[in-house]
Motif scaffolding. Structure first.
Motif, PDB file in Angstrom:
ATOM      1  N   ALA A  33       0.831  -1.207   0.000  1.00 27.67           N
ATOM      2  CA  ALA A  33       0.000   0.000   0.000  1.00 27.67           C
ATOM      3  C   ALA A  33       0.864   1.256   0.000  1.00 27.67           C
ATOM      4  O   ALA A  33       0.555   2.237  -0.664  1.00 27.67           O
ATOM      5  CB  ALA A  33      -0.933  -0.006   1.209  1.00 27.67           C
ATOM      6  N   ASP A  52      -4.955   8.357  -7.690  1.00 30.76           N
ATOM      7  CA  ASP A  52      -5.937   7.363  -8.125  1.00 30.76           C
ATOM      8  C   ASP A  52      -6.520   6.589  -6.950  1.00 30.76           C
ATOM      9  O   ASP A  52      -5.968   6.600  -5.859  1.00 30.76           O
ATOM     10  CB  ASP A  52      -5.245   6.332  -9.035  1.00 30.76           C
ATOM     11  N   ALA A  55      -4.216   4.321  -4.603  1.00 33.98           N
ATOM     12  CA  ALA A  55      -2.843   4.803  -4.718  1.00 33.98           C
ATOM     13  C   ALA A  55      -2.130   4.737  -3.373  1.00 33.98           C
ATOM     14  O   ALA A  55      -0.908   4.744  -3.307  1.00 33.98           O
ATOM     15  CB  ALA A  55      -2.835   6.232  -5.240  1.00 33.98           C
TER      16      ALA A  55
ATOM     17  N   GLN E 159      -8.344 -10.755  -3.138  1.00 30.44           N
ATOM     18  CA  GLN E 159      -8.300  -9.945  -1.929  1.00 30.44           C
ATOM     19  C   GLN E 159      -9.709  -9.863  -1.330  1.00 30.44           C
ATOM     20  O   GLN E 159     -10.696  -9.795  -2.062  1.00 30.44           O
ATOM     21  CB  GLN E 159      -7.847  -8.544  -2.347  1.00 30.44           C
ATOM     22  N   THR E 163     -10.377  -5.302   2.576  1.00 27.17           N
ATOM     23  CA  THR E 163      -9.028  -4.747   2.506  1.00 27.17           C
ATOM     24  C   THR E 163      -8.884  -3.779   1.337  1.00 27.17           C
ATOM     25  O   THR E 163      -7.803  -3.258   1.119  1.00 27.17           O
ATOM     26  CB  THR E 163      -7.988  -5.871   2.348  1.00 27.17           C
ATOM     27  N   SER E 165      -9.432  -0.269  -0.876  1.00 29.23           N
ATOM     28  CA  SER E 165      -9.589   1.148  -0.576  1.00 29.23           C
ATOM     29  C   SER E 165     -11.025   1.543  -0.874  1.00 29.23           C
ATOM     30  O   SER E 165     -11.765   0.820  -1.552  1.00 29.23           O
ATOM     31  CB  SER E 165      -8.637   1.974  -1.424  1.00 29.23           C
TER      32      SER E 165
HETATM   33  N1  ATP Z   1      -6.053  -4.083   5.391  1.00 29.12           N
HETATM   34  C1  ATP Z   1      -5.630  -4.214   4.119  1.00 29.12           C
HETATM   35  N2  ATP Z   1      -5.280  -5.446   3.651  1.00 29.12           N
HETATM   36  C2  ATP Z   1      -4.840  -5.617   2.388  1.00 29.12           C
HETATM   37  N3  ATP Z   1      -4.751  -4.627   1.482  1.00 29.12           N
HETATM   38  C3  ATP Z   1      -5.074  -3.369   1.885  1.00 29.12           C
HETATM   39  C4  ATP Z   1      -5.546  -3.108   3.207  1.00 29.12           C
HETATM   40  N4  ATP Z   1      -5.817  -1.788   3.307  1.00 29.12           N
HETATM   41  C5  ATP Z   1      -5.513  -1.246   2.088  1.00 29.12           C
HETATM   42  N5  ATP Z   1      -5.084  -2.201   1.222  1.00 29.12           N
HETATM   43  C6  ATP Z   1      -4.647  -1.992  -0.182  1.00 29.12           C
HETATM   44  O1  ATP Z   1      -3.704  -0.952  -0.175  1.00 29.12           O
HETATM   45  C7  ATP Z   1      -3.851  -0.147  -1.326  1.00 29.12           C
HETATM   46  C8  ATP Z   1      -3.960   1.317  -0.911  1.00 29.12           C
HETATM   47  O2  ATP Z   1      -5.199   1.550  -0.225  1.00 29.12           O
HETATM   48  P1  ATP Z   1      -5.644   2.989   0.277  1.00 29.12           P
HETATM   49  O3  ATP Z   1      -6.910   2.809   1.038  1.00 29.12           O
HETATM   50  O4  ATP Z   1      -4.524   3.633   0.976  1.00 29.12           O
HETATM   51  O5  ATP Z   1      -5.929   3.747  -1.123  1.00 29.12           O
HETATM   52  P2  ATP Z   1      -6.479   5.219  -1.370  1.00 29.12           P
HETATM   53  O6  ATP Z   1      -5.428   5.935  -2.100  1.00 29.12           O
HETATM   54  O7  ATP Z   1      -6.976   5.810  -0.129  1.00 29.12           O
HETATM   55  O8  ATP Z   1      -7.695   4.921  -2.369  1.00 29.12           O
HETATM   56  P3  ATP Z   1      -9.143   5.613  -2.442  1.00 29.12           P
HETATM   57  O9  ATP Z   1      -9.025   6.872  -3.170  1.00 29.12           O
HETATM   58  O10 ATP Z   1      -9.933   4.612  -3.238  1.00 29.12           O
HETATM   59  O11 ATP Z   1      -9.637   5.771  -1.053  1.00 29.12           O
HETATM   60  C9  ATP Z   1      -5.065  -0.663  -2.072  1.00 29.12           C
HETATM   61  O12 ATP Z   1      -4.646  -1.442  -3.160  1.00 29.12           O
HETATM   62  C10 ATP Z   1      -5.776  -1.536  -1.071  1.00 29.12           C
HETATM   63  O13 ATP Z   1      -6.397  -2.614  -1.704  1.00 29.12           O
END
Ligand code: ATP
Ligand code: ATP
Ligand code: MG
Ligand code: MG
Lengths: 270, 360, 317, 360, 270
Positions: A33, A52, A55, E159, E163, E165
């Motif tokens: 992540a 994105d 991201a 996944q 988990t 986002s």
């Molecule tokens: N607990 C978890 N277990 C496994 N993968 C995770 C977990 N939390 C987040 N991820 C993965 O980590 C990556 C980043 O997630 P994150 O929530 O930080 O994205 P984001 O930039 O906030 O996206 P969005 O704009 O959709 O909210 C994603 O591919 C997500 O699937």
């Protein structure tokens, strides 16, 4: 790497970062992540974080607010390394966060949720000895804060949060963070579920928070909003900071192009 | 950093319409209504009133079937005496269940504490107040053990308390050598331990200090749950522990203290137990786990946490107590009493759900 | 490890009766230089744990098994397996069904134990016996054999028509106010007594399955001021129970001898392990009767009993 | 309606940058790794492997303490025989727990069915296969009663099955007149009922048809849970019933069928029970509730629903079985056996959590 | 009242409504979420529903999709009254919905969630007798659909949804509805958590769905999006339909003014 962002011409450059992160890594099983992400927030600024879906924006701010402990990397507050073990540590340091998941307790009332963890107690013996809550005051303040946000359609302040509409819930979470932040307020997509009017109020609120001298981190997918109020824009891509741009020197199209990988920034971060 | 908003895009054009927008503030509706609607709204706003209605209905039903023997002041106060222990232990269980936990060790903690109080006060000749205090401390210690395992090792409460149940019960049998301390000996050497068994007459009904103590405990816990921050945090932790943690609640601390408090309440239950049965028996409390969970659930709490009220638990315990007493007074064979209790519990909760639905 | 292994399987590990039986067995094991392994059911009636215990003892290479069966019939196949493996199996306290499924049985005659207190109660009440109001505080709803034998023995001794002697609660006699269950504990005894008193406040005689239930019943009677004029009878002969006889809480109790059973059992296994024979049953019975003594400080005419002082020397804990 | 997009605002200007956007498709990472990392990822992807490791560790530990007696083929297969009933009943419980329910009536259903099979086959002289079938039908009926109360009356499963537990158990005592049916009589009149007790030798180890039957049942349920839509729906319903309903799953139908299936499995458990014990006792199954829930939770399922695996439950039952057997073979007093089992369960689950954390 | 909306000049007026509601009422205790709300959806159109937070938009579409049973009022499909007791009834009638709460099962995988309730079975005996799932096919299709939406940052199709986002989750829900709808697709704020690129893909998907002849109901707070793709705009206010406007005859400012009550529409609905 230019820690202060690309193309900054603002006076804030001279001051030291308030909140800083270097080389943050967070892995979940096979998923990465955060991949050596950096971050800088200067005092009194509004920093937008865009990128994105997936991201790693939320992961980044969860690391900054103590909600997750990164696998590697360092976080500094006022230049001093800190290790937030829990959101409470971050709150104690004056960092207040609206999480994308909102972090509300569904079966508690609006007022209870607003004051969760910092309830007001009665004055006098009832408060000090019996530790009795001042529910009247909390309800009154909660109502005021929501009215400020223009959530006029909340009909009953003692309604459970789980019975609120999506936007109303978000309003409660934003109102809570704005009311209690003392140094940094972090907002993860605070207007995603909000209506036009309510979004506008939140933007005003953010400006208001900056006016009070706090720094604000705003994650948003709404480009017009971001370009309207951000002082700097942190562009996140594939788990790391791609670059930081000044909204006055770049257009929204540029930002979108960087964010989606259509164009590479002049100086790549990290 | 100064305001630098000069050279940037203004708000999107359509948003300008907002300036003319209505600025009515939040409406918090207050209306007057017809009586039936008032009842509906009362029930909606006071969900614990629903089991209370079910309780009244059961009392009325048994009253009409069994007759005045059941409805006598004496018998009704007897029911309260009979649910004292489950009321106290149920109070501990309620706190745990609100946090989405379950405590299978309550019965074992209770009996261990009663044995310790008894051994110290009667066999070892310690001053009774000291024996009582040590008993309470042991209760707190047992709760702390549960709490540490749940919070520090992140084990499911079911497993933890299943394990500590075996542990505490084994300790109890070992320490007591499975020997009962007789009521007469307790009365002679440490009568304070039996204090909660003392009867008092109030308006012709016969209570014991034990049942009054239980009512006071319920009241105190009601206050804590509804009028203090700790109580609110308990609900928040049970509701959604992640959200509570993110909101800045020390979930581990809350959880740990709730197990300790439950342990102390169980020790108080031990005191009430000695008051009720006079003697001190290492075999007591074996049905306390299931009975207390039953009271909690009949009282409307959810085993998934975040929902539940202490008054509901008391009413739940009373409902079951009324069933058992009423059936015993009616001429039903013990086997069919068991059968009937099964049905009545189901019907009581179904009735509860139905009233809620109608009043929703 | 070369010492012969003796297994002891009791009904539960909580009831003081079995705890004392275990203590007796441990002492006897020391005296006889054998190794004792103890097991127990989880609750009254738990047959599966006892079956597993027998299997584990077979696996451990035990020479003899002493068992107080939770279900006299259901445990028989497992016992047969043990005997087929060359293990001496002795039933303690409760005979198997059929009794000859075990190599020997050292048991209390629970029916007799009940009968003695029933006779004592009838004689003590004398003329009032015809108008007595009787409360019966039994173990649980499962009607396990000890529970039935004591209850029905008491009624027989008191002179009440049993109906089906294998079933509690089918008697028609008007003197019976009711049966209730106590789980053999003080708590249960008190609650059952309270409820039966509500049913008929004129109760004058209380039968209890064991002495803890009797103590609970006494508390209920005391709280309504009936402790002096209601007669309580019980079965067991534990030391707290005997003291309660002395204090007038219990009118009479039938004493059993768990330590004796255990000691005899261990000895028999030892003899067997050294190549000796199997124990033989008491004349006229299909088990070795370890005896019952009626304990009362108000002896009834024509009924052998010992007083509490004498009983205190023989009580089991 | 035809395309009328001509006179309307185009996409916002900044979105034009998207046209140049990268069009890389979803990446599904496949990399090679070091052995330790491989183990980590294996454990991460196969969470049931974790309790299996704990099981192996406990076997090894007892093997080294107790010695060859414990590790003998005979003893190990004995353990499997001893967990047969809990394995079968635990399978039923697993299904219920996955739907966020709990079934306190499993033991009562099992004993009721065994008594009915026995009475019909032995005392009433019905053909054994018919008696067996009727027993299975009764199991289904009991399950259906639970299912109706849970789905139609929306009562909490805890209450429903607590109530039906009393009901079924009372029916069992009444129908059997509390009398055990002897093994010899079963063998004479309805030997089919004892069929699952028949021993078989496989590679020198002695199993019974009953334990093979249990393994087959576990396999079948594993298939249903992981390879059929019904299984997936079970998890969805337990996970978030509202979401499942909104996604178009007939949650009530799923729930109802799962209670019926659990009832049938309990009836199969009754069959296995007769095979194991030989005779038919109305006292049986009193600890089946707690034991089966323990197996489910030690096996890694969550009582909050949506998580759990049938293989986990089997391993959970085996872990507890190993502890009990191992302690019995080592020279531990029965009192301290309870004590030790309490600790061992806690330690086993803590170890499980720890391995998971390390492998995360 | 003009059931076909105010100022409509489109040919769709002549066709009969596909999905229609009259006088829907939904009360929750003291809160009235729907207050005699009306609704009309014509075949093949994109109808946007806009309104303040808590106006009752989600409640309206929950009533239309069988997720809640209204206290009063009538719903008609093709002019015939229908009573949806559950979302399944609506699905059977060809109405597919993305709920604001997304309705995903957190602990199931992405592929499992996409096909929840309409899993693909193996061909041959394994499928018909053993009812075995064709997991390969489901994973492949799920991957395709997500790629279409541009959710390229999903790293692992197995996944758990919990988990993912925020935006990734929304993408899964939208992909599911678009893949299975046959007559009407209802989307409650489908782009709220989506990035710029992903939002654009969803809009394209909506146009694509209309091209396939389905009608679409789109709830959104994003005015530019609404005005870009909607054929008609249903304005919801205080629990009822205030009016229906044609995006070609009104400006965004007008819509915002109606929505927030700053201006009253020419012909008030109901
Ligand atoms: N607990 C978890 N277990 C496994 N993968 C995770 C977990 N939390 C987040 N991820 C993965 O980590 C990556 C980043 O997630 P994150 O929530 O930080 O994205 P984001 O930039 O906030 O996206 P969005 O704009 O959709 O909210 C994603 O591919 C997500 O699937
Ligand atoms: N289960 C419920 N119990 C009580 N009130 C409810 C419940 N569900 C919704 N409400 C109330 O009904 C009103 C309408 O809610 P609804 O979710 O339909 O709004 P919405 O228009 O979708 O808002 P948003 O744009 O914020 O999603 C709100 O005031 C909300 O608080
Ligand atoms: Mg995010
Ligand atoms: Mg909504």
């Amino acid at each position: 790497m230019d820690p202060k962002g690309v193309g900054m011409s603002n006076e804030s450059i001279t001051s030291a970062p308030l909140l800083q992160a270097r080389g943050l890594v967070k892995r979940y099983g096979r998923v990465t992540a955060l991949d050596h992400a950096d971050f800088d927030l200067y005092p009194g600024e509004i920093l937008a974080v865009i990128g994105d879906n997936g991201a790693g924006k939320s992961s980044l701010i969860r690391a900054l607010s103590g909600a997750l402990v990164p696998n590697a990397g360092e976080i500094r507050l006022d230049g001093k390394p800190v290790a937030f073990r829990s959101p409470l540590d971050a709150q104690a340091a004056g960092i207040e966060t609206v999480y994308q998941t909102l972090a509300l307790s569904p079966s508690l009332s609006i007022a209870d949720n607003m004051f969760l963890g910092r309830e007001l107690r009665r004055t006098g013996l009832l408060g000090t000895v019996c530790r009795m809550l001042d529910r009247k005051a909390m309800q009154r303040i909660a109502r005021e804060k929501l009215t400020e946000l223009g959530l006029m359609t909340v009909q009953n302040i003692n309604q459970c949060v789980e019975t609120l509409s999506g936007g109303q819930r978000q309003g409660v979470a934003v109102a809570r963070a704005a009311a209690f932040g003392s140094r940094v307020v972090i907002l993860d997509e605070p207007t995603a579920a909000l209506g036009v009017k309510e979004s506008r109020r939140v933007l005003e609120l953010i400006l208001d928070v900056r006016r009070r001298g706090l720094a604000v981190v705003l994650i948003s997918h709404n480009m017009p909003h971001v370009f309207e109020i951000a002082d700097r824009i942190h562009i996140h891509r594939l788990g790391r900071r791609l670059t930081v741009i000044d909204p006055k020197s770049y257009t929204m199209s540029d930002a979108v192009a960087f964010m989606t990988g259509a164009r590479a920034p002049v100086v790549a971060a990290a | 950093m100064t305001d630098i908003g000069n050279s940037r895009p203004a708000a999107q054009a359509f948003e300008l319409a907002l300036d003319k927008g209505e600025s009515r503030v939040a409406e918090f509706e207050v209306r007057t209504r017809a009586p039936l609607q008032k009842l509906q709204h009362f029930l909606h706003a006071n969900p614990t009133a629903v089991p209370a209605i079910v309780l009244l209905l059961s009392v009325a039903a048994f009253g009409s079937v069994v007759g005045p023997r059941f409805l006598s002041m004496f018998n009704l106060s007897l029911i309260i005496q009979q649910v004292t222990i489950i009321g106290v232990i149920g109070a501990a269980q309620t706190l745990i269940v609100i946090t989405a936990g379950i405590d299978l060790s309550v019965g074992a903690i209770m009996v261990l504490c009663s044995v310790i109080m008894g051994k110290l006060g009667v066999a070892m000749g310690l001053a009774a107040p000291l024996a009582l205090l040590i008993g309470l401390a042991v209760g707190a210690g047992c709760g702390a053990m549960n709490g540490v395992l749940v919070t520090r090792f992140k084990l499911p409460p079911f497993i933890v308390t299943l394990g500590t149940w075996s542990i505490f019960f084994a300790l109890n049998l070992w320490y007591s050598a499975s020997e009962t301390i007789r009521s007469q000996d307790v009365a002679k050497f440490a009568s304070l331990l039996q204090a909660l068994g003392t009867p008092v007459n109030i308006f012709g009904a016969r209570f014991t200090y034990g049942s009054l103590f239980m009512l006071a405990l319920v009241l105190a816990i009601w206050f804590v749950l509804n009028r203090t921050a700790f109580g609110r945090h308990l609900y928040a932790v049970g509701d959604d522990p992640d959200a509570a943690r993110l909101a800045g609640i020390r979930t581990d601390r809350i959880l740990f203290s709730v197990y300790v408090i439950a342990g102390v309440i169980c020790a108080l239950g031990a005191w009430a137990l000695i008051g009720r049965i006079g003697s001190i028996s290492p075999q007591a409390g074996q049905t306390a786990n299931l009975d207390s969970i039953t009271a909690v659930v009949v009282g409307g709490a959810s085993l998934f946490g975040g929902r539940g009220s202490i008054v509901g638990t008391l009413i739940g315990a009373l409902i079951v107590g009324v069933f058992r007493n009423g059936l015993a007074l009616s001429d039903v064979d013990v086997l069919w009493q068991e059968f009937a209790v099964g049905w009545l519990i189901i019907i009581a909760v179904a009735l509860d759900q139905w009233i809620r639905k109608v009043s929703a | 490890a070369d010492k012969p292994i003796v297994g002891l399987i009791t009904k539960t590990s909580t009831n003081p009766f079995f705890v004392k039986m275990k203590a007796g067995a441990e002492e006897a094991a020391k005296a006889n230089d054998v190794e004792l392994r103890s097991f127990a059911g989880k609750v009254d009636g738990d047959n599966e744990s006892q079956v597993a215990a027998i299997e584990n003892l077979i696996a451990a290479g035990a020479k003899g098994i002493l068992i107080t069966p939770n279900d006299s019939r259901a445990v028989v196949p497992a016992v047969e397996k043990a005997r087929a493996a060359g293990i001496l199996v002795i039933a303690l306290d409760t005979p198997l069904d059929p009794a000859n499924a075990a190599d020997a049985t050292f048991a209390t005659d629970n029916f007799l134990a009940g009968q003695l207190i029933g006779q004592w109660a009838a004689k003590t009440l004398g003329a009032k016996a015809v108008s007595a109001k009787i409360a019966l505080l039994d173990l649980n709803v499962n009607q396990i054999s000890v529970d039935v034998a004591r209850d029905q023995g008491f009624l027989k001794g008191f002179g009440i028509d049993l109906g089906n002697p294998a079933k509690i609660g089918d008697e028609k006699d008007a003197r019976i106010v009711g049966h209730d269950v106590t789980l053999g504990s003080e708590e249960g005894g008190r609650k059952a007594m309270e409820n039966l008193l509500q049913k008929d406040p004129d109760i004058s005689l209380v039968y209890t399955i064991n002495e803890p239930a009797a103590a609970g019943a006494y508390e209920a009677l005391r709280s309504v001021g009936r402790d002096k004029d209601v007669l309580i009878v019980s079965v067991d002969g534990g030391c707290p129970g005997v003291r309660n006889v002395k204090d007038g809480v219990i009118g009479a109790t039938s004493m059993q001898f768990p330590l004796l059973m255990a000691a005899k059992g261990v000895e028999a296994v030892k003899t067997f392990a050294l190549g000796g024979g199997r124990p033989t049953a008491s004349p006229g019975l299909d088990f070795v009767n370890t005896g019952v003594e009626l304990v009362s400080d108000n002896p009834a005419a024509d009924l052998r009993s010992i007083d509490s002082a004498a009983a205190l020397n023989r009580c089991w804990g």
